[in-house]
Design a protein around this motif. Structure first.
Motif, PDB file in Angstrom:
ATOM      1  N   TYR A   1      -4.795   7.684   3.510  1.00 19.63           N
ATOM      2  CA  TYR A   1      -4.657   7.382   4.938  1.00 19.63           C
ATOM      3  C   TYR A   1      -5.105   8.571   5.779  1.00 19.63           C
TER       4      TYR A   1
ATOM      5  N   ASP B   1       1.461   3.130  -3.332  1.00 19.78           N
ATOM      6  CA  ASP B   1       0.387   3.746  -4.104  1.00 19.78           C
ATOM      7  C   ASP B   1       0.542   5.265  -4.041  1.00 19.78           C
TER       8      ASP B   1
ATOM      9  N   PRO C   1       0.800  -1.236   0.000  1.00 12.42           N
ATOM     10  CA  PRO C   1       0.000   0.000   0.000  1.00 12.42           C
ATOM     11  C   PRO C   1       0.823   1.272   0.000  1.00 12.42           C
ATOM     12  N   THR C   2       1.996   1.255   0.630  1.00 10.73           N
ATOM     13  CA  THR C   2       2.748   2.507   0.782  1.00 10.73           C
ATOM     14  C   THR C   2       3.331   3.006  -0.535  1.00 10.73           C
TER      15      THR C   2
ATOM     16  N   PHE D   1      -1.508   6.904  -1.355  1.00 13.17           N
ATOM     17  CA  PHE D   1      -1.615   6.249  -0.048  1.00 13.17           C
ATOM     18  C   PHE D   1      -1.677   7.242   1.095  1.00 13.17           C
TER      19      PHE D   1
END
Length: 375
Positions: free
Chosen positions: A144, A137, A134-135, A140
Motif C-alpha cells: 500500500y 496479507d 487484503p489487510t 499489504f
C-alpha cells in the motif's frame, strides 16, 4: 510525502489529493507548466495555488514543488484504473463468496514491487487493492505504501476486521486512502457470524468499523444480501444510515471464478435484481485486473486468456484490448440471440453462469416471463 498528485488521465490531466474525492481538471499547458517545475525548490504557480486553495483549503504558497506535488509522466499504454487481488486468503468463509477456494498464495515482495511498477508505467492512477481479505496479507502495508509513493489513488476492499490495528490506522493517516469499501454481512451477531462462518466475525467487524469511523476514514459500505441475512436487509440499511455512511445494496450472486455454482446457493431469490442493459465497458482497454500471481485479465469476471506480467512485463498489456474484443463477442449459448440488444449481462459474465449451469432467471431475459422481455 506529497500533498497532491498531478497526472495524465485518459485524454486529459488531473490534480488529485489523496484522501479526497475532489479533483481538478488541468489544461495541457497547465500540466506542462507544473511538469517543468517537478522536483524543484520553486513554488507552484499562483494560478495553480489559487485553484488548490479553493478546492481543498490547502496553502501551497512558498512551499517547494518537490515537497508538495508528485507529478506523473504520460504513459503510452492508455490504462487509468486497475484492481489487484493481493491474496485470495481470507479470515472469513462467506457462503456467497465468488472466489471459491481461498488459498493463501501470491507474489514475493520483489514481485509485488515489480507488478506495482508495471501498473504505474501503464498509467494506472486509481488502484483497488482487494482479496480475499487484503489487510491480512503479510506485505499489504508495504505494498500500500509503495503504491501510494508512486502516485496512485488507493481503494481498499475489506471486511474491516483488522481496521482497529494501530499500524493500519497510522498508515491510513500518513497515506490517506481514496476509499475504504467495507462489506456488511448482517445487522446482528448471529446472522453475521452465520454468513461468514466465523464465530466472533461480527465483533471484529464492529471493532474495525468503529475505529475507522473514529479516525474519519473514507468508508463506503457494501451491504451484502443473501439467503442467510435477507431478513435483516432493512436493519443493515438502518445501521448504515445511523453510522452516517453511504452504502450500496448488493444482492445478485455470481458463480465462482472457477465457474462453480456453489456461491449461487446463497442467492435470495426475492432480492434478485434486474440489471440494466449492458452497453459495453472499458475492461481491457483503460482498465485491467491482476490476480495474486500477477496474471492479468480484462476484469475480475473475464479471466480467460490471462497475461503473465511476471513473464511478459509491461509489453504484455498491449495484448489486452484484443483479448477484450474477443471475450465480449456473443458466442456459445448467446450467439445469434435476438435479445442481445437489450441483454443485461456482458458475455464473460454470461459464460460464467452458463458454465455453472445456473437457472436462466439468474442472468438471462429468456428466463423471465414473456411480458417482461423486451426484444
Amino acid at each position: 510525502m506529497h500533498d497532491l498528485i498531478v497526472s495524465p488521465f485518459l485524454d486529459g490531466f488531473l490534480c488529485l489529493r489523496p484522501g479526497s474525492a475532489a479533483g481538478l481538471r488541468l489544461p495541457s499547458e497547465g500540466y506542462e507548466a507544473l511538469k517543468a517545475l517537478s522536483g524543484t525548490d520553486a513554488p507552484a504557480p499562483e494560478w495553480f495555488s489559487a485553484y488548490v486553495a479553493d478546492t481543498w483549503a490547502l496553502d501551497l504558497r512558498d512551499k517547494p514543488v518537490k515537497d508538495s506535488l508528485l507529478i506523473r509522466e504520460p504513459s503510452n499504454y492508455g490504462f487509468s484504473k486497475a484492481s489487484w487481488e493481493i491474496n485470495l486468503g481470507c479470515n472469513f468463509a462467506c457462503t456467497h463468496c465468488y472466489l471459491g477456494l481461498k488459498e493463501f498464495a501470491g507474489l514475493s515482495w520483489e514481485e509485488k514491487v515489480k507488478l506495482l511498477d508495471i501498473m504505474h508505467d501503464a498509467g494506472v492512477v486509481w488502484l483497488q487493492i482487494t482479496g480475499g481479505e487484503p489487510t491480512i496479507d503479510k506485505h499489504f502495508q508495504d505494498a500500500y505504501r509503495y503504491a501510494y509513493s508512486l502516485g496512485m489513488m488507493l481503494t481498499v476492499s475489506t471486511n474491516a476486521s483488522r481496521l482497529w490495528e494501530k499500524s493500519l490506522l497510522a498508515m491510513f493517516d500518513e497515506c490517506p486512502a481514496y476509499r475504504l469499501v467495507v462489506s456488511v454481512y448482517g445487522a446482528s451477531e448471529e446472522s453475521f457470524d452465520q454468513l461468514t462462518q466465523r464465530r466472533g466475525a461480527w465483533k471484529s467487524f464492529k471493532r474495525g468499523l468503529d475505529a475507522a469511523r473514529e479516525a474519519n476514514l473514507p468508508v463506503r459500505l457494501n451491504i451484502i444480501v443473501t439467503n442467510d441475512n435477507a431478513h435483516e436487509t432493512d436493519a443493515m440499511i438502518a445501521l448504515a444510515d445511523e453510522w452516517g455512511l453511504k452504502h450500496h445494496v448488493f444482492s445478485n450472486m455470481t458463480p465462482t471464478i472457477y465457474g462453480g455454482p456453489e456461491s449461487l446457493l446463497a442467492q435470495s431469490s426475492s432480492h434478485l435484481r434486474e440489471r440494466k442493459a449492458f452497453s459495453g465497458c472499458n475492461a481491457g482497454v483503460t482498465f485491467f485486473h491482476a490476480d495474486p500471481h500477477a496474471k492479468v485479465s480484462i476484469c475480475k469476471v473475464g479471466r480467460d486468456d490471462q497475461i503473465d506480467l511476471m513473464a511478459e512485463g509491461l509489453e504484455g498489456l498491449r495484448r489486452l484490448p484484443g483479448i477484450s474484443d474477443k471475450l465480449m463477442l456473443r458466442t456459445g449459448g448467446c450467439e445469434g440471440c435476438q435479445l442481445s440488444g437489450t441483454c443485461r449481462v456482458c458475455r464473460p459474465l454470461a459464460k460464467q453462469f452458463q458454465e455453472a449451469k445456473a437457472p436462466l432467471i439468474n442472468y438471462c431475459q429468456h428466463g423471465q416471463p414473456k411480458e417482461k422481455v423486451i426484444a
